[in-house]
Scaffold this active site. Structure first.
Site, PDB file in Angstrom:
ATOM      1  N   HIS A 142     -11.677  13.149  -2.491  1.00 59.66           N
ATOM      2  CA  HIS A 142     -10.774  13.650  -3.534  1.00 59.66           C
ATOM      3  C   HIS A 142      -9.695  12.611  -3.851  1.00 59.66           C
ATOM      4  O   HIS A 142      -9.321  12.414  -5.015  1.00 59.66           O
ATOM      5  CB  HIS A 142     -10.086  14.941  -3.076  1.00 59.66           C
ATOM      6  CG  HIS A 142     -11.011  16.091  -2.859  1.00 59.66           C
ATOM      7  ND1 HIS A 142     -11.354  16.535  -1.606  1.00 59.66           N
ATOM      8  CD2 HIS A 142     -11.661  16.899  -3.735  1.00 59.66           C
ATOM      9  CE1 HIS A 142     -12.170  17.568  -1.721  1.00 59.66           C
ATOM     10  NE2 HIS A 142     -12.374  17.811  -2.999  1.00 59.66           N
ATOM     11  N   ARG A 149     -16.766  21.219   3.253  1.00 60.70           N
ATOM     12  CA  ARG A 149     -17.568  22.136   4.070  1.00 60.70           C
ATOM     13  C   ARG A 149     -18.037  21.515   5.380  1.00 60.70           C
ATOM     14  O   ARG A 149     -18.647  22.209   6.201  1.00 60.70           O
ATOM     15  CB  ARG A 149     -18.773  22.617   3.261  1.00 60.70           C
ATOM     16  CG  ARG A 149     -18.413  23.575   2.111  1.00 60.70           C
ATOM     17  CD  ARG A 149     -19.676  24.057   1.409  1.00 60.70           C
ATOM     18  NE  ARG A 149     -19.428  25.163   0.500  1.00 60.70           N
ATOM     19  CZ  ARG A 149     -19.326  25.047  -0.824  1.00 60.70           C
ATOM     20  NH1 ARG A 149     -19.405  23.846  -1.383  1.00 60.70           N
ATOM     21  NH2 ARG A 149     -19.127  26.109  -1.582  1.00 60.70           N
TER      22      ARG A 149
END
Length: 282
Positions: free
Chosen positions: A37, A187
């Protein structure tokens, strides 16, 4: 850095920036930030005079038995990371402000969403396209940045933008990996220590296919079988969702490599569903 939750306030701010001659870069995210990110934010910071980061765990891209409620969240930490990477505005809406109770309008690219991740997540890309289009409408962004780990997602968004004449440029950033090759994902925290130890073999299998392609192998089935044999030996905890060779732009399945061929996969490791991909030739 401004933090806004109201879509109308986001639009008002972006309109004012455009009126002032600013250019807007948008980085859409679901939060729980990692270095992948951060690379998207850094690229967005380079591309626009104003950087808008959205943080929204979008309910419409989760199926009935998926991990919407369990999806990892740490909004305070995420806000600090966005601020440190130069975000001018962090948009953190509630689901009710993005979707009316009688919401009935969807955006989708059905042909490109049927295969790969779409085969086991049939409503996923409809939700992705709809929320991304909403963000494009709200921000009127000049450029938007996505990651190549979600290759199918960025390919579908490119087609949506082209087909609907959306005036935004789509930029993609390379996959950011751990030192052992595992693609970063929010995740990944779902994995046990044993699953995490095996997980890098996912990418090593894809690297094997690329090496064979570079040695001259053109048959997609042979490449796929080689990866499956490698995983059977080295990734015994993995449960295959799919392993496909497709055209990198259209996502059409390939029997023979065509000049810009992509191998993409999804493998379940316990509670985690890991996705990865590699260009076999470029």
């Amino acid at each position: 850095m401004q933090i806004l939750t109201n879509p109308q306030e986001l639009t008002a701010q972006c309109r004012q920036w455009h009126k002032d001659g600013e250019t807007i870069a948008l980085v859409p995210t679901m939060g729980y930030y990692h270095a992948g990110h951060e690379s998207l934010m850094e690229r967005g910071r380079q591309l626009g005079s104003k950087l808008v980061v959205s943080l929204f765990v979008n309910p419409t891209q989760f199926g009935p038995n998926e991990d919407l409620d369990a999806y990892p969240r740490d909004h305070e930490r995420d806000a600090a990371i966005a601020r440190s990477h130069g975000a001018d505005l962090l948009f953190m809406p509630e689901a009710g402000s993005m979707y009316a109770k009688d919401h009935a309008t969807w955006v989708e690219v059905p042909d490109m969403a049927r295969g790969l991740c779409g085969a086991s997540r049939p409503i996923h890309f409809r939700g992705v396209c709809t929320v991304v289009m909403k963000l494009f409408q709200l921000t009127q962004a000049d450029v938007a940045v996505f990651g190549q780990k979600d290759w199918q997602q960025q390919a579908i968004i490119r087609r949506m933008v082209r087909d609907l004449n959306v005036p935004v440029r789509i930029e993609t950033q390379p996959i950011v990996r751990e030192a052992d090759g595992l693609a970063l994902s929010s995740r990944n925290v779902y994995m046990t220590a044993e699953e995490r130890a095996q997980a890098p073999q996912l990418h090593k299998g894809l690297e094997l296919a690329r090496a064979l392609a570079r040695q001259g192998e053109r048959n997609a089935g042979i490449l796929r079988d080689a990866v499956l044999r490698y995983w059977a030996e080295n990734l015994p905890l993995g449960r295959l969702d799919y392993l496909s060779v497709v055209d990198a732009e259209s996502l059409e399945p390939l029997d023979t490599l065509n000049g810009r061929s992509l191998m993409a996969c999804a493998v379940r490791m316990g509670k985690a569903r890991l996705i990865d991909n590699i260009l076999l030739e470029d």
